[in-house]
Design a protein around this motif. Structure first.
Motif, mmCIF file in Angstrom:
data_model
loop_
_atom_site.group_PDB
_atom_site.id
_atom_site.type_symbol
_atom_site.label_atom_id
_atom_site.label_comp_id
_atom_site.label_asym_id
_atom_site.label_seq_id
_atom_site.Cartn_x
_atom_site.Cartn_y
_atom_site.Cartn_z
ATOM 1 N N VAL A 1 0.835 -1.202 0.000
ATOM 2 C CA VAL A 1 0.000 0.000 0.000
ATOM 3 C C VAL A 1 0.867 1.249 0.000
ATOM 4 C CG1 VAL A 1 -1.645 1.374 1.347
ATOM 5 C CG2 VAL A 1 -2.015 -1.078 1.062
ATOM 6 N N GLN A 2 1.978 1.206 0.750
ATOM 7 C CA GLN A 2 2.896 2.345 0.758
ATOM 8 C C GLN A 2 3.504 2.565 -0.629
ATOM 9 O OE1 GLN A 2 5.548 1.196 3.938
ATOM 10 N NE2 GLN A 2 4.481 2.489 5.426
ATOM 11 N N ALA A 3 3.881 1.464 -1.279
ATOM 12 C CA ALA A 3 4.449 1.566 -2.630
ATOM 13 C C ALA A 3 3.424 2.143 -3.595
ATOM 14 C CB ALA A 3 4.918 0.193 -3.105
ATOM 15 N N LEU A 4 2.174 1.690 -3.479
ATOM 16 C CA LEU A 4 1.108 2.198 -4.341
ATOM 17 C C LEU A 4 0.887 3.685 -4.094
ATOM 18 C CD1 LEU A 4 -1.182 1.671 -6.376
ATOM 19 C CD2 LEU A 4 -2.641 1.038 -4.441
ATOM 20 N N GLY A 5 0.923 4.071 -2.823
ATOM 21 C CA GLY A 5 0.736 5.469 -2.469
ATOM 22 C C GLY A 5 1.816 6.366 -3.023
ATOM 23 N N SER A 6 3.029 5.814 -3.227
ATOM 24 C CA SER A 6 4.126 6.599 -3.775
ATOM 25 C C SER A 6 4.129 6.614 -5.305
ATOM 26 C CB SER A 6 5.471 6.062 -3.260
ATOM 27 O OG SER A 6 5.715 4.767 -3.777
ATOM 28 N N GLY A 7 3.122 5.954 -5.896
ATOM 29 C CA GLY A 7 2.985 5.994 -7.350
ATOM 30 C C GLY A 7 3.478 4.764 -8.083
ATOM 31 N N ASP A 8 3.903 3.726 -7.375
ATOM 32 C CA ASP A 8 4.398 2.506 -8.011
ATOM 33 C C ASP A 8 3.225 1.603 -8.391
ATOM 34 O OD1 ASP A 8 5.685 0.266 -8.881
ATOM 35 O OD2 ASP A 8 6.615 -0.249 -6.950
ATOM 36 N N LEU A 9 2.860 1.635 -9.684
ATOM 37 C CA LEU A 9 1.746 0.809 -10.141
ATOM 38 C C LEU A 9 2.210 -0.536 -10.677
ATOM 39 C CD1 LEU A 9 -0.601 3.415 -11.861
ATOM 40 C CD2 LEU A 9 -0.648 2.531 -9.529
ATOM 41 N N GLU A 10 3.481 -0.849 -10.461
ATOM 42 C CA GLU A 10 3.997 -2.164 -10.830
ATOM 43 C C GLU A 10 3.984 -3.117 -9.639
ATOM 44 O OE1 GLU A 10 4.715 -2.914 -13.853
ATOM 45 O OE2 GLU A 10 4.636 -0.896 -14.721
ATOM 46 N N VAL A 11 3.686 -2.594 -8.455
ATOM 47 C CA VAL A 11 3.742 -3.404 -7.235
ATOM 48 C C VAL A 11 2.648 -4.475 -7.259
ATOM 49 C CG1 VAL A 11 2.221 -1.831 -5.956
ATOM 50 C CG2 VAL A 11 3.842 -3.294 -4.714
ATOM 51 N N ARG A 12 2.992 -5.662 -6.802
ATOM 52 C CA ARG A 12 2.031 -6.750 -6.627
ATOM 53 C C ARG A 12 2.368 -7.490 -5.335
ATOM 54 N NH1 ARG A 12 0.554 -4.168 -10.255
ATOM 55 N NH2 ARG A 12 -0.362 -4.778 -12.255
ATOM 56 N N ASN A 29 -4.299 -6.795 -5.997
ATOM 57 C CA ASN A 29 -3.589 -6.910 -7.273
ATOM 58 C C ASN A 29 -4.466 -6.517 -8.450
ATOM 59 O OD1 ASN A 29 -1.254 -7.756 -6.015
ATOM 60 N ND2 ASN A 29 -1.626 -9.929 -6.359
ATOM 61 N N GLU A 30 -5.735 -6.909 -8.390
ATOM 62 C CA GLU A 30 -6.660 -6.558 -9.470
ATOM 63 C C GLU A 30 -6.863 -5.043 -9.520
ATOM 64 O OE1 GLU A 30 -11.245 -7.442 -10.984
ATOM 65 O OE2 GLU A 30 -10.364 -8.615 -9.337
ATOM 66 N N MET A 31 -7.010 -4.436 -8.330
ATOM 67 C CA MET A 31 -7.186 -2.989 -8.273
ATOM 68 C C MET A 31 -5.975 -2.258 -8.856
ATOM 69 S SD MET A 31 -7.499 -0.537 -4.910
ATOM 70 C CE MET A 31 -5.804 -0.923 -4.464
ATOM 71 N N VAL A 32 -4.758 -2.694 -8.484
ATOM 72 C CA VAL A 32 -3.546 -2.056 -8.980
ATOM 73 C C VAL A 32 -3.441 -2.231 -10.493
ATOM 74 C CG1 VAL A 32 -1.025 -2.041 -8.895
ATOM 75 C CG2 VAL A 32 -2.338 -2.308 -6.794
ATOM 76 N N GLY A 33 -3.824 -3.432 -10.974
ATOM 77 C CA GLY A 33 -3.791 -3.681 -12.402
ATOM 78 C C GLY A 33 -4.707 -2.740 -13.169
ATOM 79 N N GLN A 34 -5.910 -2.493 -12.621
ATOM 80 C CA GLN A 34 -6.851 -1.589 -13.270
ATOM 81 C C GLN A 34 -6.345 -0.141 -13.234
ATOM 82 O OE1 GLN A 34 -9.593 -2.370 -15.031
ATOM 83 N NE2 GLN A 34 -9.031 -4.507 -14.693
ATOM 84 N N LEU A 35 -5.707 0.251 -12.128
ATOM 85 C CA LEU A 35 -5.122 1.588 -12.029
ATOM 86 C C LEU A 35 -3.998 1.763 -13.056
ATOM 87 C CD1 LEU A 35 -4.924 2.095 -8.152
ATOM 88 C CD2 LEU A 35 -6.408 3.329 -9.749
ATOM 89 N N HIS A 36 -3.224 0.688 -13.215
ATOM 90 C CA HIS A 36 -2.116 0.732 -14.185
ATOM 91 C C HIS A 36 -2.652 0.921 -15.599
ATOM 92 C CE1 HIS A 36 1.878 -0.097 -15.741
ATOM 93 N NE2 HIS A 36 1.352 -0.966 -16.583
ATOM 94 N N LEU A 37 -3.700 0.185 -15.949
ATOM 95 C CA LEU A 37 -4.302 0.317 -17.283
ATOM 96 C C LEU A 37 -4.895 1.707 -17.486
ATOM 97 C CD1 LEU A 37 -6.099 -3.144 -17.655
ATOM 98 C CD2 LEU A 37 -4.046 -2.371 -18.855
ATOM 99 N N ALA A 38 -5.520 2.229 -16.413
ATOM 100 C CA ALA A 38 -6.120 3.557 -16.514
ATOM 101 C C ALA A 38 -5.054 4.622 -16.739
ATOM 102 C CB ALA A 38 -6.917 3.863 -15.240
ATOM 103 N N ARG A 39 -3.916 4.485 -16.025
ATOM 104 C CA ARG A 39 -2.859 5.470 -16.209
ATOM 105 C C ARG A 39 -2.278 5.389 -17.616
ATOM 106 N NH1 ARG A 39 2.281 6.057 -12.214
ATOM 107 N NH2 ARG A 39 2.986 4.137 -13.245
ATOM 108 N N LYS A 40 -2.115 4.179 -18.129
ATOM 109 C CA LYS A 40 -1.610 4.020 -19.490
ATOM 110 C C LYS A 40 -2.548 4.683 -20.502
ATOM 111 C CE LYS A 40 2.200 1.637 -18.977
ATOM 112 N NZ LYS A 40 3.513 2.221 -19.373
#
Length: 250
Positions: A1-12, A29-40
């Motif tokens: 969660v800390q990594a995600l908060g710092s902007g790391d959307l590769e974290v799993r 992991n699913e949530m981070v994956g969707q955030l990653h796709l949205a940012r792309k």
């Protein structure tokens, strides 16, 4: 969660557990994956918008077709050669693509004019870096980009515009874009003159080393040429210099 908060959307996280923690991990992991796709998707839309702006400028002047793209590619190659950090390289690329966006505000008939510009028309044309900077500065994420655009016609000896900045007072990315822009203009047919040959353009850049152009940027540009990257960017469409003719003949 800390990594995600710092902007790391590769974290799993390890989600192999079959208990509540595993279900929570899989959901994370699913949530981070969707955030990653949205940012792309946002990044893709942003780049497409930037390209559309550049194409809007080129649409006003058929002589500059492809100019912004070539200037960006040469600028990025020089920036990487100089060791400029990745974030600054990305900003420089945007500035190079958009360096002429202020020409949207240039009056019809000035761009593409067959004869020499009069005093008023010259002023209108020289205003385009500041117009472009004002357009881009309205976006918080493009503040540095707007600065690079504003100063891409400054000369190393202080004889450029709009502010007559000199030497290291000119943002380094602006100095890079200035040389790339000048080279592409020299080697492209314009309404008021035919393109210079490759040899003539390189000679002129060498003559302006320390005057119009930053000496270090000139050195980076010549190094790109020695590696064949300039011809690669131009698809080897530029006329070869005498040295290359002799080499091919040998």
């Amino acid at each position: 969660v800390q990594a995600l908060g710092s902007g790391d959307l590769e974290v799993r996280v390890d989600d192999r557990s079959k208990d509540e923690v595993g279900r929570l991990s899989r959901g994370f992991n699913e949530m981070v994956g969707q955030l990653h796709l949205a940012r792309k998707q946002i990044e893709r839309n942003f780049k497409e918008t930037i390209s559309a702006l550049a194409e809007a400028v080129e649409a006003k002047d058929s002589y500059t077709r492809g100019h912004c793209d070539r200037v960006a590619r040469i600028s990025v190659a020089m920036a990487k050669r100089s060791g400029l950090e990745t974030e600054r390289c990305n900003e420089l690329e945007l500035a190079a693509i958009l360096h002429d966006v202020g020409k949207i505000g240039v009056k019809e008939g000035v761009m593409g004019k067959l004869g020499p510009l009069n005093r008023r028309e010259s002023k209108d044309m020289r205003d385009h870096p500041e117009i472009g900077a004002r357009i881009l500065s309205t976006l918080t994420s493009l503040q540095r980009v707007s600065l690079y655009v504003k100063h891409h016609h400054e000369h190393y000896d202080g004889s450029g515009y709009p502010d007559g900045l000199e030497g290291d007072d000119i943002p380094f990315p602006s100095r890079i874009i200035h040389l790339a822009d000048a080279f592409d203009a020299m080697t492209t047919d314009r309404p008021y003159r035919e393109a210079l040959t490759r040899k003539e353009a390189f000679q002129r850049i060498g003559e302006e080393r320390g005057k119009q152009f930053d000496p270090r940027v000139v050195d980076f540009f010549f190094a790109l040429d020695e590696d064949g990257l300039v011809d690669l960017i131009y698809g080897k469409a530029l006329e070869p210099d005498d040295r290359e003719v002799e080499s091919s003949g040998a």
